[in-house]
Design an enzyme around this catalytic site. Structure first.
Site, PDB file in Angstrom:
ATOM      1  CD  GLU A  33      54.167   0.704  29.087  1.00 15.60           C
ATOM      2  OE1 GLU A  33      54.219   1.919  29.302  1.00 15.60           O
ATOM      3  OE2 GLU A  33      53.173  -0.008  29.401  1.00 15.60           O
ATOM      4  N   GLY A  38      53.984   3.857  24.645  1.00 19.18           N
ATOM      5  CA  GLY A  38      53.151   4.978  24.191  1.00 19.18           C
ATOM      6  C   GLY A  38      51.857   5.099  24.968  1.00 19.18           C
ATOM      7  N   GLY A  39      51.486   4.041  25.689  1.00 20.40           N
ATOM      8  CA  GLY A  39      50.312   4.115  26.567  1.00 20.40           C
ATOM      9  C   GLY A  39      48.998   4.336  25.847  1.00 20.40           C
ATOM     10  CB  THR A  40      45.879   5.921  27.140  1.00 24.94           C
ATOM     11  OG1 THR A  40      46.119   5.334  28.423  1.00 24.94           O
ATOM     12  CG2 THR A  40      44.399   5.896  26.824  1.00 24.94           C
ATOM     13  CB  CYS A  41      47.813   9.192  23.610  1.00 22.10           C
ATOM     14  SG  CYS A  41      47.717  10.242  22.165  1.00 22.10           S
ATOM     15  CG  HIS A 440      38.552  35.517   2.069  1.00 27.21           C
ATOM     16  ND1 HIS A 440      37.371  35.346   2.757  1.00 27.21           N
ATOM     17  CD2 HIS A 440      38.285  35.295   0.749  1.00 27.21           C
ATOM     18  CE1 HIS A 440      36.417  35.044   1.879  1.00 27.21           C
ATOM     19  NE2 HIS A 440      36.939  35.012   0.658  1.00 27.21           N
TER      20      HIS A 440
HETATM   21  C1  FAD Z   1      39.182   6.678  23.634  1.00 24.47           C
HETATM   22  C2  FAD Z   1      40.074   7.807  24.070  1.00 24.47           C
HETATM   23  C3  FAD Z   1      40.291   8.883  23.243  1.00 24.47           C
HETATM   24  C4  FAD Z   1      41.107   9.924  23.629  1.00 24.47           C
HETATM   25  N1  FAD Z   1      41.288  10.975  22.788  1.00 24.47           N
HETATM   26  C5  FAD Z   1      42.075  12.008  23.173  1.00 24.47           C
HETATM   27  C6  FAD Z   1      42.301  13.101  22.298  1.00 24.47           C
HETATM   28  O1  FAD Z   1      41.790  13.145  21.184  1.00 24.47           O
HETATM   29  N2  FAD Z   1      43.120  14.097  22.717  1.00 24.47           N
HETATM   30  C7  FAD Z   1      43.716  14.077  23.950  1.00 24.47           C
HETATM   31  O2  FAD Z   1      44.441  15.003  24.279  1.00 24.47           O
HETATM   32  N3  FAD Z   1      43.514  13.049  24.796  1.00 24.47           N
HETATM   33  C8  FAD Z   1      42.716  12.021  24.436  1.00 24.47           C
HETATM   34  N4  FAD Z   1      42.534  10.965  25.287  1.00 24.47           N
HETATM   35  C9  FAD Z   1      43.218  10.995  26.601  1.00 24.47           C
HETATM   36  C10 FAD Z   1      44.688  10.586  26.444  1.00 24.47           C
HETATM   37  O3  FAD Z   1      44.787   9.370  25.768  1.00 24.47           O
HETATM   38  C11 FAD Z   1      45.337  10.493  27.806  1.00 24.47           C
HETATM   39  O4  FAD Z   1      45.078  11.673  28.517  1.00 24.47           O
HETATM   40  C12 FAD Z   1      46.828  10.330  27.696  1.00 24.47           C
HETATM   41  O5  FAD Z   1      47.163   9.176  26.966  1.00 24.47           O
HETATM   42  C13 FAD Z   1      47.420  10.261  29.103  1.00 24.47           C
HETATM   43  O6  FAD Z   1      48.712   9.853  29.042  1.00 24.47           O
HETATM   44  P1  FAD Z   1      49.546   9.549  30.341  1.00 24.47           P
HETATM   45  O7  FAD Z   1      50.868  10.137  30.035  1.00 24.47           O
HETATM   46  O8  FAD Z   1      48.883   9.976  31.565  1.00 24.47           O
HETATM   47  O9  FAD Z   1      49.623   7.949  30.441  1.00 24.47           O
HETATM   48  P2  FAD Z   1      49.157   6.765  29.530  1.00 24.47           P
HETATM   49  O10 FAD Z   1      49.189   7.126  28.098  1.00 24.47           O
HETATM   50  O11 FAD Z   1      47.897   6.223  30.054  1.00 24.47           O
HETATM   51  O12 FAD Z   1      50.341   5.714  29.749  1.00 24.47           O
HETATM   52  C14 FAD Z   1      50.624   5.130  30.963  1.00 24.47           C
HETATM   53  C15 FAD Z   1      51.523   3.936  30.725  1.00 24.47           C
HETATM   54  O13 FAD Z   1      51.970   3.437  31.972  1.00 24.47           O
HETATM   55  C16 FAD Z   1      51.989   2.031  31.921  1.00 24.47           C
HETATM   56  N5  FAD Z   1      51.907   1.530  33.307  1.00 24.47           N
HETATM   57  C17 FAD Z   1      50.880   1.674  34.161  1.00 24.47           C
HETATM   58  N6  FAD Z   1      51.183   1.144  35.354  1.00 24.47           N
HETATM   59  C18 FAD Z   1      52.424   0.650  35.256  1.00 24.47           C
HETATM   60  C19 FAD Z   1      53.273  -0.026  36.138  1.00 24.47           C
HETATM   61  N7  FAD Z   1      52.935  -0.261  37.409  1.00 24.47           N
HETATM   62  N8  FAD Z   1      54.484  -0.425  35.704  1.00 24.47           N
HETATM   63  C20 FAD Z   1      54.875  -0.174  34.430  1.00 24.47           C
HETATM   64  N9  FAD Z   1      54.110   0.467  33.534  1.00 24.47           N
HETATM   65  C21 FAD Z   1      52.894   0.889  33.944  1.00 24.47           C
HETATM   66  C22 FAD Z   1      50.788   1.678  31.076  1.00 24.47           C
HETATM   67  O14 FAD Z   1      50.896   0.403  30.514  1.00 24.47           O
HETATM   68  C23 FAD Z   1      50.814   2.788  30.021  1.00 24.47           C
HETATM   69  O15 FAD Z   1      51.542   2.391  28.903  1.00 24.47           O
HETATM   70  C24 FAD Z   1      41.736   9.893  24.904  1.00 24.47           C
HETATM   71  C25 FAD Z   1      41.545   8.807  25.761  1.00 24.47           C
HETATM   72  C26 FAD Z   1      40.724   7.772  25.354  1.00 24.47           C
HETATM   73  C27 FAD Z   1      40.531   6.601  26.284  1.00 24.47           C
END
Ligand code: FAD
Length: 458
Positions: A33, A38-41, A440
């Site tokens: 990482e 935990g990334g985006t979510c 209900h």
């Molecule tokens: C504002 C917003 C609201 C959202 N709300 C919802 C919702 O309500 N419900 C829903 O289902 N989805 C929602 N989403 C979408 C959801 O967040 C994403 O679809 C989900 O997080 C995707 O996860 P992922 O597993 O693809 O990777 P991500 O969660 O994006 O994680 C990828 C990880 O890889 C790491 N990484 C990247 N490149 C490298 C590298 N070269 N080397 C090492 N690490 C790396 C990054 O740092 C990141 O931590 C939302 C998105 C946004 C932006």
């Protein structure tokens, strides 16, 4: 060179549970990482935004206190520092939980740093080479920054930098009238900002049916959100007191003037800095990694899961990618991506729950289908709650009686949609829902009523 049974790049929604599966099976796994666990979510997506949506909802209900029989002595004022602190606590809990979980896994090596491919079975991180027979890419995506005129002359926010905002923007102009833009728009309106949403298309959330777009627009406009559609040529310019977003719209003044601008115009995959060419992994023209029905890339031994494969853009699609891959690898199952039924929610209030095809897609397919629509104003639970905006719409196949798709825009819509989704997975006829006894008073108890109104597409 360190050897592992598996290497996972990224700790999004698929990587960590997959690492746990390898670890539990007694296999060695390295997970890498580069930023936040935990990334985006967890850090800049679902969890923080839904936490803030909850704060915005509470403020909204407080303002409507008189309707419910209580009064708030002063006007409702939102303390953005406290809203952010609450958001940080909820988000931080998940972030920490994932980090601790991974660090506690027996056969798992957790590495912090940016990973790049060196060959089809070698990844380099912090100058250290790691090798494995199986490599899983779970790198997610980030906010797109379109090349619009003036973009480099003005400060702008995106979903990540919005997470650091601990003040109330006086007037937030949001470029992009899709899911992320609408959630932030309503949330900040309820916090007390002026909001203008600028959308290039002819309507909001253009992938949804027109009646859904229209109802969502009404909901947002009723709260005082300005919506500018058909903004064909958007450009940005700095002003003394903020930013002017020039909108070449058919109606209204040419500029939307705001103190702050949020760009919510789509996402791009984090695949450009992985040296995918050194592994020979193919991407499409937008940078998404191409995968087959089992999430395998064109290179044997390399899989791509989550947003980076362009086959889903949600937490649940990424997690489902993990389930498919893990089930196929560890249980010798034959699960396929193409078995997945489209499902998601838009978390404005009231929320939109969606599953399957849209009405427009069904019409285009030319199949013989039936449709039923029911306003939330005629759902007693919604009426009791004083939340009657929206409607339910269900489409079914006339011959098989199977549900083809549904939209539930209304209180509880994000939950109620699962009744229909599960029946779709069971490939059962809609009549099953009509024979079941429901509780209900709920919104779901109206599904049989809606289904009793099915008629042929006009
Ligand atoms: C504002 C917003 C609201 C959202 N709300 C919802 C919702 O309500 N419900 C829903 O289902 N989805 C929602 N989403 C979408 C959801 O967040 C994403 O679809 C989900 O997080 C995707 O996860 P992922 O597993 O693809 O990777 P991500 O969660 O994006 O994680 C990828 C990880 O890889 C790491 N990484 C990247 N490149 C490298 C590298 N070269 N080397 C090492 N690490 C790396 C990054 O740092 C990141 O931590 C939302 C998105 C946004 C932006």
């Amino acid at each position: 060179m360190k050897n592992f049974d598996a290497i996972i790049i990224g700790t999004g929604q698929a990587g960590p549970p997959l690492a746990a599966r390898f670890s539990d099976a007694g296999r060695t796994v390295a997970i890498i990482e580069r930023h936040k666990f935990g990334g985006t979510c967890v850090n800049t997506g679902c969890i923080p935004t839904k936490t803030m949506v909850a704060s915005a909802y509470a403020a909204h209900v407080a303002r409507r206190g008189a309707e419910y029989g209580f009064c708030v002595n002063d006007t409702v004022r939102v303390d953005m520092k406290r809203v952010k602190a609450r958001k940080d606590a909820v988000s931080g809990r998940s972030n920490k939980g994932i980090e601790e979980w991974l660090l506690g896994l027996k056969n798992c090596t957790v590495l912090r740093g940016h990973a790049r491919f060196q060959s089809p079975n070698t990844v380099v991180v912090n100058d250290e080479a790691l090798q494995a027979e199986k490599i899983f890419i779970n790198v997610g995506g980030r906010a797109a920054v379109p090349e619009m005129p003036g973009i480099h002359d003005v400060p702008f926010l995106n979903n990540s930098s919005m997470m650091e905002v601990d003040f109330l923007p006086k007037h937030l102009v949001i470029v992009g009238g899709s899911y992320i833009g609408l959630e932030f728009g309503q949330m900040y309106r309820r916090f007390g900002s002026e909001i203008t949403i600028v959308e290039m298309g002819t309507r909001l959330i253009g992938r949804e049916d027109e009646d859904v777009s229209h109802a969502v627009r009404e909901i947002l406009e009723a709260e005082g959100i300005q919506i500018r559609l058909n903004a064909k040529c958007i450009s940005l310019a700095k002003r003394d007191d903020g930013v002017a977003v020039h909108v070449d719209c058919e109606e209204g003044p040419p500029d939307a003037l705001g103190t702050h601008v949020l760009l919510a115009v789509g996402r791009i995959p984090n695949t450009n800095d992985l040296d995918l060419d050194k592994a020979g992994v193919a991407t499409d023209h937008r940078g998404y990694i191409m995968v087959d029905d089992q999430l395998q890339t064109n290179v044997p031994g390399i899989w791509a899961l989550g947003d980076c494969n362009g086959r889903g853009a949600f937490t649940h699609t990424s997690y489902n990618d993990y389930e498919i891959v893990a089930d196929n690898l560890f249980n010798a199952n034959h699960r396929r991506l193409s078995d997945r039924i489209q499902a998601y929610a838009l978390y404005i209030d009231p929320p939109l729950g969606r599953c399957g095809m849209t009405e427009a897609e069904i019409r285009k397919s030319g199949r013989h289908a039936l449709i039923a629509k029911h306003p939330m104003s005629r759902v007693s639970r919604a009426y009791e709650k004083g939340e009657t905006q929206g409607f339910m719409k269900i489409c079914v196949d006339a011959e098989t009686k199977q549900i083809l798709g549904a939209a539930i825009l209304g209180v509880g819509g994000d939950e109620v949609i699962h009744v229909l989704l599960d029946v779709m997975y069971a490939k059962a006829p809609y009549t099953v829902i009509q024979r079941a006894m429901h509780i209900h008073p709920t919104v779901a108890e109206y599904l049989p009523t809606v289904l009793s109104k099915l008629e042929t597409f006009a």
